[in-house]
Design a protein around this motif. Structure first.
Motif, PDB file in Angstrom:
ATOM      1  N   ASN A  54       0.851  -1.198   0.000  1.00 32.13           N
ATOM      2  CA  ASN A  54       0.000   0.000   0.000  1.00 32.13           C
ATOM      3  C   ASN A  54       0.877   1.235   0.000  1.00 32.13           C
ATOM      4  O   ASN A  54       1.920   1.266   0.655  1.00 32.13           O
ATOM      5  CB  ASN A  54      -0.927  -0.015   1.219  1.00 32.13           C
TER       6      ASN A  54
ATOM      7  N   ARG B  48      -8.737  -1.693  -8.393  1.00 31.65           N
ATOM      8  CA  ARG B  48      -8.872  -3.031  -7.796  1.00 31.65           C
ATOM      9  C   ARG B  48     -10.080  -3.777  -8.348  1.00 31.65           C
ATOM     10  O   ARG B  48     -10.143  -4.988  -8.311  1.00 31.65           O
ATOM     11  CB  ARG B  48      -8.981  -2.908  -6.280  1.00 31.65           C
TER      12      ARG B  48
ATOM     13  N   PRO C 242      -3.733  -0.118  -6.772  1.00 32.78           N
ATOM     14  CA  PRO C 242      -2.747  -1.052  -6.225  1.00 32.78           C
ATOM     15  C   PRO C 242      -1.448  -1.050  -7.031  1.00 32.78           C
ATOM     16  O   PRO C 242      -1.462  -0.890  -8.252  1.00 32.78           O
ATOM     17  CB  PRO C 242      -3.451  -2.409  -6.334  1.00 32.78           C
TER      18      PRO C 242
END
Length: 195
Positions: free
Chosen positions: A134, A152, A182
């Motif tokens: 992250n 995502r 991501p």
């Protein structure tokens, strides 16, 4: 100040406190790690950034890219769409100008651009990260909006996104927002995470 803003401020302060020698060593270690990666070796069109505000320096990679015949690109602020980026070719002859944040970028007048989806590898800066991959950026959302097609919820192909950082930017856990795109991985001057 909320916890996210406080964390951003604290990490930026630590990053800026690194000496020039520490920054140079970190850049060399980062270069050594990246040059061995298959995704770097295979990539033909690579976007990276010029360091600002204590960010780890990916510039040693430029020479390697050019020697290997790779095309390199820098992000520039989109002139019309707010919080979006364009990617403009960058080589030794490219003249640079400062944008509204005082960050150097190629001028966009008559500059050819490469669409974000047509890049092979994007090496992007970050403020903080966790071992789960992250990323917390500067807060403007430029990379998240530009690469929103890689959300995502969707499985649209496109470039591999890899965050670059100093190891001191790693935190235990970062909250993930639904708009956060991501990353395939994060590479620090000391380790690789995911991807």
């Amino acid at each position: 100040m909320n916890p996210r803003q406080q964390l951003r401020q604290d990490i930026r302060r630590k990053r800026r406190a690194l000496t020039r020698t520490e920054q140079l060593r970190a850049a060399k270690r980062l270069h050594a790690q990246l040059c061995r990666r298959p995704d770097f070796i295979r990539a033909r069109h690579i976007a990276l950034y010029l360091p600002n505000d204590g960010e780890i320096d990916p510039r040693p990679l430029l020479e390697s890219c050019w020697k290997m015949g790779k095309k390199t690109y820098l992000p520039v602020l989109h002139p019309i769409l707010h919080n979006r980026l364009w990617f403009v070719p960058f080589d030794r002859q490219t003249k640079l100008v400062r944008n509204i944040y005082k960050i150097e970028e190629p001028p966009i007048i008559k500059a050819p651009r490469r669409p974000p989806w047509a890049l092979d590898l994007v090496l992007l800066p970050l403020v903080a990260f966790d071992a789960d991959g992250n990323r917390m950026g500067m807060g403007g959302g430029y990379y998240d909006r530009t690469f929103s097609f890689k959300s995502r919820r969707q499985s649209i192909p496109g470039p591999k996104l890899i965050g670059l950082a100093h190891e001191l930017q790693r935190v235990e856990r970062l909250p993930v927002e639904n708009w956060d795109i991501p990353l395939a991985g994060i590479i620090s001057d000391q380790a690789s995470y995911l991807g």
